[in-house]
Every structure is written in C-alpha cells, then in structure tokens.
Design a protein around this motif. Structure first.
Motif, PDB file in Angstrom:
ATOM      1  N   VAL A 122       0.843  -1.194   0.000  1.00 52.20           N
ATOM      2  CA  VAL A 122       0.000   0.000   0.000  1.00 52.20           C
ATOM      3  C   VAL A 122       0.880   1.246   0.000  1.00 52.20           C
ATOM      4  CG1 VAL A 122      -1.954  -1.094   1.159  1.00 52.20           C
ATOM      5  CG2 VAL A 122      -0.191   0.024   2.528  1.00 52.20           C
ATOM      6  N   GLU A 123       0.365   2.319  -0.592  1.00 54.74           N
ATOM      7  CA  GLU A 123       1.090   3.578  -0.600  1.00 54.74           C
ATOM      8  C   GLU A 123       1.368   4.038   0.835  1.00 54.74           C
ATOM      9  OE1 GLU A 123       2.439   5.201  -3.001  1.00 54.74           O
ATOM     10  OE2 GLU A 123       1.619   4.023  -4.685  1.00 54.74           O
ATOM     11  N   GLY A 124       2.581   4.463   1.071  1.00 58.26           N
ATOM     12  CA  GLY A 124       2.942   4.950   2.393  1.00 58.26           C
ATOM     13  C   GLY A 124       3.505   3.895   3.307  1.00 58.26           C
ATOM     14  N   GLY A 125       3.296   2.609   2.979  1.00 60.62           N
ATOM     15  CA  GLY A 125       3.865   1.537   3.771  1.00 60.62           C
ATOM     16  C   GLY A 125       3.487   1.598   5.237  1.00 60.62           C
ATOM     17  N   LEU A 126       4.450   1.402   6.107  1.00 61.46           N
ATOM     18  CA  LEU A 126       4.189   1.386   7.544  1.00 61.46           C
ATOM     19  C   LEU A 126       3.962   2.801   8.051  1.00 61.46           C
ATOM     20  CD1 LEU A 126       4.153  -0.707   9.918  1.00 61.46           C
ATOM     21  CD2 LEU A 126       6.466   0.110  10.454  1.00 61.46           C
ATOM     22  N   GLN A 127       2.912   2.965   8.850  1.00 59.10           N
ATOM     23  CA  GLN A 127       2.537   4.277   9.372  1.00 59.10           C
ATOM     24  C   GLN A 127       2.671   4.315  10.898  1.00 59.10           C
ATOM     25  OE1 GLN A 127       1.586   6.896   7.256  1.00 59.10           O
ATOM     26  NE2 GLN A 127       2.319   5.396   5.752  1.00 59.10           N
ATOM     27  N   PRO A 128       2.962   5.481  11.489  1.00 58.51           N
ATOM     28  CA  PRO A 128       3.108   5.582  12.947  1.00 58.51           C
ATOM     29  C   PRO A 128       1.756   5.607  13.655  1.00 58.51           C
ATOM     30  CG  PRO A 128       3.432   7.732  11.967  1.00 58.51           C
ATOM     31  CD  PRO A 128       3.260   6.769  10.819  1.00 58.51           C
ATOM     32  N   VAL A 129       1.066   4.465  13.615  1.00 59.34           N
ATOM     33  CA  VAL A 129      -0.276   4.405  14.191  1.00 59.34           C
ATOM     34  C   VAL A 129      -0.374   3.382  15.315  1.00 59.34           C
ATOM     35  CG1 VAL A 129      -1.389   5.251  12.087  1.00 59.34           C
ATOM     36  CG2 VAL A 129      -1.062   2.773  12.402  1.00 59.34           C
ATOM     37  N   ASN A 130       0.763   2.799  15.721  1.00 54.01           N
ATOM     38  CA  ASN A 130       0.753   1.901  16.876  1.00 54.01           C
ATOM     39  C   ASN A 130       2.135   1.861  17.516  1.00 54.01           C
ATOM     40  OD1 ASN A 130       2.306  -0.602  15.872  1.00 54.01           O
ATOM     41  ND2 ASN A 130       0.708  -0.432  14.301  1.00 54.01           N
ATOM     42  N   GLU A 160      21.062   0.693  -2.849  1.00 55.54           N
ATOM     43  CA  GLU A 160      20.653   2.097  -2.827  1.00 55.54           C
ATOM     44  C   GLU A 160      19.376   2.268  -2.005  1.00 55.54           C
ATOM     45  OE1 GLU A 160      19.611   5.779  -5.920  1.00 55.54           O
ATOM     46  OE2 GLU A 160      20.027   3.776  -6.694  1.00 55.54           O
ATOM     47  N   SER A 161      18.436   1.341  -2.153  1.00 53.32           N
ATOM     48  CA  SER A 161      17.184   1.420  -1.396  1.00 53.32           C
ATOM     49  C   SER A 161      17.437   1.254   0.098  1.00 53.32           C
ATOM     50  CB  SER A 161      16.208   0.332  -1.865  1.00 53.32           C
ATOM     51  OG  SER A 161      15.858   0.509  -3.226  1.00 53.32           O
ATOM     52  N   LEU A 162      18.394   0.408   0.446  1.00 50.76           N
ATOM     53  CA  LEU A 162      18.699   0.174   1.855  1.00 50.76           C
ATOM     54  C   LEU A 162      19.421   1.366   2.477  1.00 50.76           C
ATOM     55  CD1 LEU A 162      18.710  -1.905   4.217  1.00 50.76           C
ATOM     56  CD2 LEU A 162      20.993  -2.580   3.431  1.00 50.76           C
ATOM     57  N   GLY A 163      20.369   1.945   1.761  1.00 46.08           N
ATOM     58  CA  GLY A 163      21.137   3.064   2.300  1.00 46.08           C
ATOM     59  C   GLY A 163      21.838   2.673   3.585  1.00 46.08           C
ATOM     60  N   ASN A 164      21.688   3.492   4.622  1.00 45.20           N
ATOM     61  CA  ASN A 164      22.324   3.193   5.912  1.00 45.20           C
ATOM     62  C   ASN A 164      21.383   2.495   6.884  1.00 45.20           C
ATOM     63  OD1 ASN A 164      20.582   5.227   6.598  1.00 45.20           O
ATOM     64  ND2 ASN A 164      22.124   6.592   7.480  1.00 45.20           N
ATOM     65  N   LYS A 165      20.252   2.037   6.378  1.00 41.46           N
ATOM     66  CA  LYS A 165      19.282   1.336   7.224  1.00 41.46           C
ATOM     67  C   LYS A 165      19.584  -0.156   7.227  1.00 41.46           C
ATOM     68  CE  LYS A 165      15.743   4.854   6.378  1.00 41.46           C
ATOM     69  NZ  LYS A 165      16.661   5.766   5.617  1.00 41.46           N
ATOM     70  N   ARG A 166      18.935  -0.882   8.122  1.00 39.42           N
ATOM     71  CA  ARG A 166      19.146  -2.321   8.200  1.00 39.42           C
ATOM     72  C   ARG A 166      17.833  -3.096   8.152  1.00 39.42           C
ATOM     73  NH1 ARG A 166      23.004  -0.603   6.640  1.00 39.42           N
ATOM     74  NH2 ARG A 166      25.144  -0.731   7.448  1.00 39.42           N
ATOM     75  N   MET A 167      16.752  -2.419   7.753  1.00 40.79           N
ATOM     76  CA  MET A 167      15.461  -3.066   7.573  1.00 40.79           C
ATOM     77  C   MET A 167      14.803  -2.464   6.345  1.00 40.79           C
ATOM     78  SD  MET A 167      14.069  -2.857  11.518  1.00 40.79           S
ATOM     79  CE  MET A 167      12.720  -3.994  11.244  1.00 40.79           C
ATOM     80  N   MET A 168      14.074  -3.282   5.607  1.00 38.75           N
ATOM     81  CA  MET A 168      13.351  -2.773   4.440  1.00 38.75           C
ATOM     82  C   MET A 168      11.999  -3.463   4.320  1.00 38.75           C
ATOM     83  SD  MET A 168      15.695  -1.961   1.109  1.00 38.75           S
ATOM     84  CE  MET A 168      16.304  -3.613   0.792  1.00 38.75           C
ATOM     85  N   LEU A 169      11.058  -2.721   3.779  1.00 36.58           N
ATOM     86  CA  LEU A 169       9.866  -3.338   3.222  1.00 36.58           C
ATOM     87  C   LEU A 169      10.071  -3.387   1.713  1.00 36.58           C
ATOM     88  CD1 LEU A 169       6.853  -1.874   5.242  1.00 36.58           C
ATOM     89  CD2 LEU A 169       7.860  -4.155   5.389  1.00 36.58           C
ATOM     90  N   LEU A 170      10.083  -4.584   1.179  1.00 38.39           N
ATOM     91  CA  LEU A 170      10.182  -4.760  -0.259  1.00 38.39           C
ATOM     92  C   LEU A 170       8.777  -4.594  -0.821  1.00 38.39           C
ATOM     93  CD1 LEU A 170      12.500  -7.909  -0.275  1.00 38.39           C
ATOM     94  CD2 LEU A 170      13.129  -5.493  -0.095  1.00 38.39           C
ATOM     95  N   LYS A 171       8.551  -3.538  -1.582  1.00 35.14           N
ATOM     96  CA  LYS A 171       7.202  -3.193  -2.017  1.00 35.14           C
ATOM     97  C   LYS A 171       6.562  -4.359  -2.770  1.00 35.14           C
ATOM     98  CE  LYS A 171       8.097   1.780  -2.352  1.00 35.14           C
ATOM     99  NZ  LYS A 171       8.088   2.970  -3.257  1.00 35.14           N
TER     100      LYS A 171
END
Length: 253
Positions: A122-130, A160-171
């Motif tokens: 879904v557009e926006g992926g994970l949202q700060p709702v919990n 490139e999508s990961l950058g300096n992060k260590r978790m991803m949601l693969l769309k």
C-alpha cells in the motif's frame, strides 16, 4: 531426546554453534507462522570464514530444518560442504548481496508474511499508528518490486534502497531484516510483523490516530530502557527456543 549435531573434522565449534542457533531460529519462525511452505530464507555468516554463510535447503519446510541440514555456501554461489539439497536462487541472490556489502549484516531474514506483504503493498507503507510501528519510523528502507529476485543486476538498486538502514519493506513483496546477531534479527522481525498486523486491523476500523513526530522521537529515545542484559533480542529469542523445545528438540541434530 534430540542428539547434538555430530562433530565433523572440517567444522569449527563456531560453525557448529551458528548452525544450531540458525536451525532453532527456523523452528521459531515456523512456530510463529512466518514460514511460507518451502520458500523464504534466514541466513547467518559462518564465523571466521570470509564470504561463507548458512542458508536453508530448498525444499525443506522451516519446521523440518536441523543444524546439519543447513547448506553452507559462499557469496559466489559455491556450495562448501556436501549436501543433497539445492539452494533457492531467489534467496541466494538477495542474501549473498547483503552479506557481501553490509559488514554488520551477520544475520538476515526475509519473509512473505501476510501482514508484511500487505503493508508493503500500500502507498505509504508502515505508518506511525501503533506502539510497534513507532519503533521503526525513519528506520525502514523501501525497494520497488522488480519481479522475483534472481537477477544480479538488481543488486545496486537493492543497496541504494537500503542506504544506511538495516530493515526494508520490499514493495509488493515482504519484510527484510538484518542485524549483528540472529536474536537481533528475530526481535526486529517480530516487532515489525506485529506493527504490520496491528496496522491492518486499525485501518479496517476507521481513521487511525497518527502519533506525532515528537512523540515518535521520545519513544525511540527511550526504548533502550526496556532491554535487559544479553544483547538485542537475546532474552526473547531464548524464551521462544525454550517454547519450541517443549515439543521438538530435533533442530539440534
């Protein structure tokens, strides 16, 4: 009573321990309902062996995996120990890439859970709702779906999508988590999975309450107060291994 993994002349104690921890992790994932028949992957680097990692045998359910059945492979795709099993290229391409290019990616998990795939679709992926979602605001990469991950040329775009992060949601695809230890990967996946499950339920009820950025920042700042000695995820992972052990100890073999 399950027997311990039999010593092998060419296997270090560190590899034996890594095999047993990874096999236990597969059983925990199966117990949690995070398996996808014979697909998806959890991998760990073999301690002290440059470029070598352990991956699940292609064709075996997570609930069947044992320490000795794990396939030892290198980042070039060479199988390093005798096995009757194949390796799923869709898992090898992705995991070998990150093990090669991300020095602190000791362990990696990729799953197709219903909640993880739904939120990634879904557009926006994970949202700060919990509560759990607030753990990960600003800490998730997103990667556009390019089809099944069997092409090496997708690698630079993954990085490139990961950058300096260590978790991803693969769309349109699912969850990808990496960490310095396997228990860390377990607890991150558990919390991200919970965040996705709760988001789906919340969105089905109406307009969610969005947590403001300043509260998210406080939440993330204070999370370390909930940790206990042993390292990220260690206590939770150990508890789940004890739970699995009450019904089946064969993962040690």
């Amino acid at each position: 009573m399950a027997t311990a993994l039999k010593p092998q002349q060419d296997m270090s104690e560190a590899e034996r321990a890594a095999r047993q921890e990874l096999a236990a992790c597969y059983r925990v994932f199966a117990h949690m309902g995070w398996s996808e028949m014979i697909y998806n992957h959890i991998t760990v680097k073999v301690p002290g062996e440059e470029g070598a990692f352990l991956i699940n045998p292609y064709g075996m359910h997570f609930s069947e995996i044992t320490a000795s059945s794990l396939v030892k492979i290198d980042i070039e795709g060479n199988v390093l120990a005798p096995t009757e099993w194949h390796v799923n290229r869709a898992g090898f391409v992705q995991h070998a890439l990150f093990h090669k290019h991300i020095p602190d990616a000791h362990a990696i998990a990729h799953t197709h859970t219903t909640a993880g795939m739904a939120v990634s679709s879904v557009e926006g992926g994970l949202q700060p709702v919990n509560f759990y979602a607030c753990n990960f605001v600003g800490q998730l990469g997103y990667h556009d779906f390019e089809g099944v991950t069997v092409r090496d040329e997708e690698g630079p775009r993954f990085l490139e999508s990961l950058g300096n992060k260590r978790m991803m949601l693969l769309k349109n695809h699912g969850i990808l988590v990496m960490g310095k230890t396997l228990p860390e990967v377990f607890i991150k996946h558990w919390a991200l999975q919970r965040a996705c499950e709760i988001q789906i339920q919340t969105m089905s009820m109406g307009q969610p309450i969005v947590v403001p950025d300043d509260i998210v920042a406080i939440h993330q700042r204070d999370l370390h107060h909930t940790q206990i000695p042993g390292g990220a995820g260690a206590a939770g992972f150990a508890a789940m291994v004890r739970l699995v052990d009450r019904t089946d100890k064969s993962w040690r073999e």
